[in-house]
Motif scaffolding. Structure first.
Motif, PDB file in Angstrom:
ATOM      1  N   GLU A 290       0.682  -1.211   0.123  1.00 33.09           N
ATOM      2  CA  GLU A 290       0.159   0.206   0.139  1.00 33.09           C
ATOM      3  C   GLU A 290       0.845   1.389   0.154  1.00 33.09           C
ATOM      4  N   THR A 318      -3.565   5.028  -1.503  1.00 33.12           N
ATOM      5  CA  THR A 318      -4.842   5.296  -1.034  1.00 33.12           C
ATOM      6  C   THR A 318      -4.809   6.944  -0.693  1.00 33.12           C
ATOM      7  N   GLU A 322      -9.850   6.821   6.219  1.00 31.94           N
ATOM      8  CA  GLU A 322     -10.055   5.559   6.708  1.00 31.94           C
ATOM      9  C   GLU A 322      -8.824   4.542   6.187  1.00 31.94           C
ATOM     10  N   GLU A 323      -8.850   4.451   5.048  1.00 33.41           N
ATOM     11  CA  GLU A 323      -7.837   3.273   4.364  1.00 33.41           C
ATOM     12  C   GLU A 323      -6.467   3.900   4.770  1.00 33.41           C
ATOM     13  N   ILE A 326      -5.431   3.186   8.344  1.00 29.75           N
ATOM     14  CA  ILE A 326      -5.113   1.760   8.496  1.00 29.75           C
ATOM     15  C   ILE A 326      -3.765   1.590   8.016  1.00 29.75           C
TER      16      ILE A 326
END
Length: 370
Positions: A290, A318, A322-323, A326
Motif C-alpha cells: 500500500e 490510497t 480511513e484506508e 489503516i
C-alpha cells in the motif's frame, strides 16, 4: 380611492344581475371544486399512457411536475367561466381577465420551474447515449440557472399583462434603475464568481476542499453561492464572489497521500544498530503493497537534541482517509517490531542533573545538562 370605487362598482353591478346568472355561476364554481381531483387524475393517467409508450422514463418523472399546476389551471378556468356568466362592468371584466391571464401564466411557468428539477437526469441520459459525460457541478449550475431565467421571464411576462408599456416603464425608471443596479452589485459579483469557478474548475460536486473559512465536501454550486458540508455535518453557504477569490485546496485531487515524521532513537543505540534499523525500515516500505513506490525515504538524518533522528518519508497509494489511517497504523506497528527485534529504544525528551561536589558542601555547583 380607485380600489374603493372598483369595489363599489362590483357590488352595484352584482345587484343588477339576474338571480339565475348568479346561481349558475355558483353552480359552475361548486362543480369545478368537486370535480377537480377527478379531472386531474384522468388527465394525468391519460398522459401516463402516452409517456408509457416511450423508451425513456424521463417523461414519466416529468409528469409529477405537472399535477399541481394542472389542478390550479382547472380551477382558474372554472372561476373564469363562472365570471363570464355574469355581466360585469367593462372595467371589472378587464380586471378579472387580467387576473385570469396572470394565474394561467403563473401555472405555465410553475410547470417549467418544476421541470428544471429533472434537467440533470435528462442531461445524463442524453450524454450517456453519446458516450459523453456531464459533471454534477455543471448540471447543478444549469439547473439553478434555468430556474432563475424562468423566474425572471415569468415575472416580466405577468407584468406585461398589467402594464402594456412595460419597456417604457423599465426605461423610465431613471435613478431608481441606478439604485437597483448598485444594490445588485453583490449579486453580479456572485454571478461572475460562479462563471469563474465553472471556467477554472477548482473542484467538483462531492470533492473534499479546504478554504481559509471552511473545510468539507462540496454539495451544490448555484449562481449565487456554493454549499459545503463540513465534517461536523454542518452546511456552510459561501458566496461565489468569496469562493472565487479565496485559495482552495482540493484534497480529493490527491493522487497519493504523504506520511512523514522523524523517528528518534536513544543515544545508547550503536552505529551498527542504527544502520540495520534504517535498512530494514527502508526495505519494509519498499515491499509494502500500500506504499507508493515512487518516493520512499528512510535515512539517518542527524543528531537531535534528544536522540538520533531517522527521517521517514513516503506516500500511500490510497487517498481515502480511513484506508490511509489503516496503512499508517500497519507501518507504525511494523517499525515497532523492527525496534524490538534490534533491542532499540525510542528516545524521549529528558534532562540530566549533574551536581559537582566542592569543598564548600553548603554551596554545591549544579550543572543542568539536557
Amino acid at each position: 380611492m380607485s380600489q374603493v370605487a372598483e369595489i363599489q362598482t362590483f357590488l352595484n353591478g352584482l345587484l343588477d344581475h339576474s338571480l339565475w346568472s348568479i346561481v349558475i355561476a355558483l353552480g359552475v364554481i361548486v362543480f369545478t371544486l368537486l370535480t377537480r381531483g377527478l379531472i386531474v387524475r384522468l388527465l394525468i393517467n391519460l398522459l401516463k399512457k402516452v409517456t408509457g409508450k416511450t423508451k425513456t422514463k424521463f417523461d414519466d418523472k416529468l409528469l409529477t411536475a405537472f399535477e399541481k399546476p394542472i389542478a390550479m389551471t382547472y380551477l382558474i378556468l372554472g372561476f373564469y367561466l363562472a365570471s363570464s356568466l355574469i355581466d360585469f362592468s367593462p372595467e371589472l371584466k378587464l380586471i378579472l381577465d387580467r387576473i385570469t391571464r396572470s394565474l394561467v401564466l403563473y401555472a405555465i411557468f410553475w410547470i417549467a420551474y418544476g421541470a428544471t428539477d429533472y434537467l440533470e437526469v435528462w442531461l445524463h441520459k442524453i450524454l450517456e447515449k453519446r458516450n459523453a459525460r456531464v459533471d454534477d457541478m455543471l448540471a447543478s449550475f444549469l439547473k439553478n440557472g434555468s430556474k432563475i431565467v424562468i423566474i425572471v421571464l415569468g415575472g416580466l411576462t405577468i407584468a406585461q399583462v398589467w402594464f402594456d408599456e412595460l419597456a417604457g416603464i423599465i426605461t423610465g425608471l431613471g435613478l431608481g434603475g441606478l439604485a437597483f443596479a448598485l444594490a445588485a452589485k453583490d449579486t453580479a459579483a456572485n454571478l461572475f464568481g460562479s462563471i469563474t469557478i465553472m471556467i477554472d474548475r477548482p473542484f467538483e460536486i462531492g470533492d473534499w476542499i479546504q478554504t481559509p473559512t471552511v473545510e468539507g465536501t462540496v454539495e451544490e454550486m448555484g449562481f449565487r453561492s456554493t454549499r459545503v458540508r463540513t465534517f461536523a455535518h454542518a452546511l456552510v453557504t459561501i458566496p461565489n464572489s468569496v469562493m472565487s477569490n479565496d485559495p482552495i485546496t482540493n484534497w480529493s485531487k490527491m493522487g497519493k497521500r504523504r506520511i512523514t515524521y522523524k523517528l528518534r532513537l536513544n543515544y545508547n543505540t550503536t552505529s551498527a544498530q542504527t544502520e540495520e534499523c534504517v535498512e530494514r525500515i527502508r526495505a519494509m516500505l519498499k515491499s509494502h503493497p500500500e506504499v507508493h513506490p515512487q518516493t520512499i525515504f528512510a535515512y539517518f538524518e542527524g543528531f537531535g537534541e534528544n536522540g538520533l533522528e531517522i527521517l521517514v518519508y513516503f506516500f500511500t497509494k490510497t487517498t481515502i482517509w480511513e484506508e490511509f489511517l489503516i496503512v499508517q497504523e500497519d507501518i507504525n506497528l511494523k517499525i515497532m517490531d523492527i525496534l524490538e527485534e534490534l533491542d532499540i529504544t525510542v528516545a524521549v525528551p529528558a534532562r540530566r542533573l549533574l551536581v559537582n561536589e566542592t569543598e564548600n558542601q553548603d554551596n554545591p555547583v549544579i550543572d543542568y545538562t539536557s
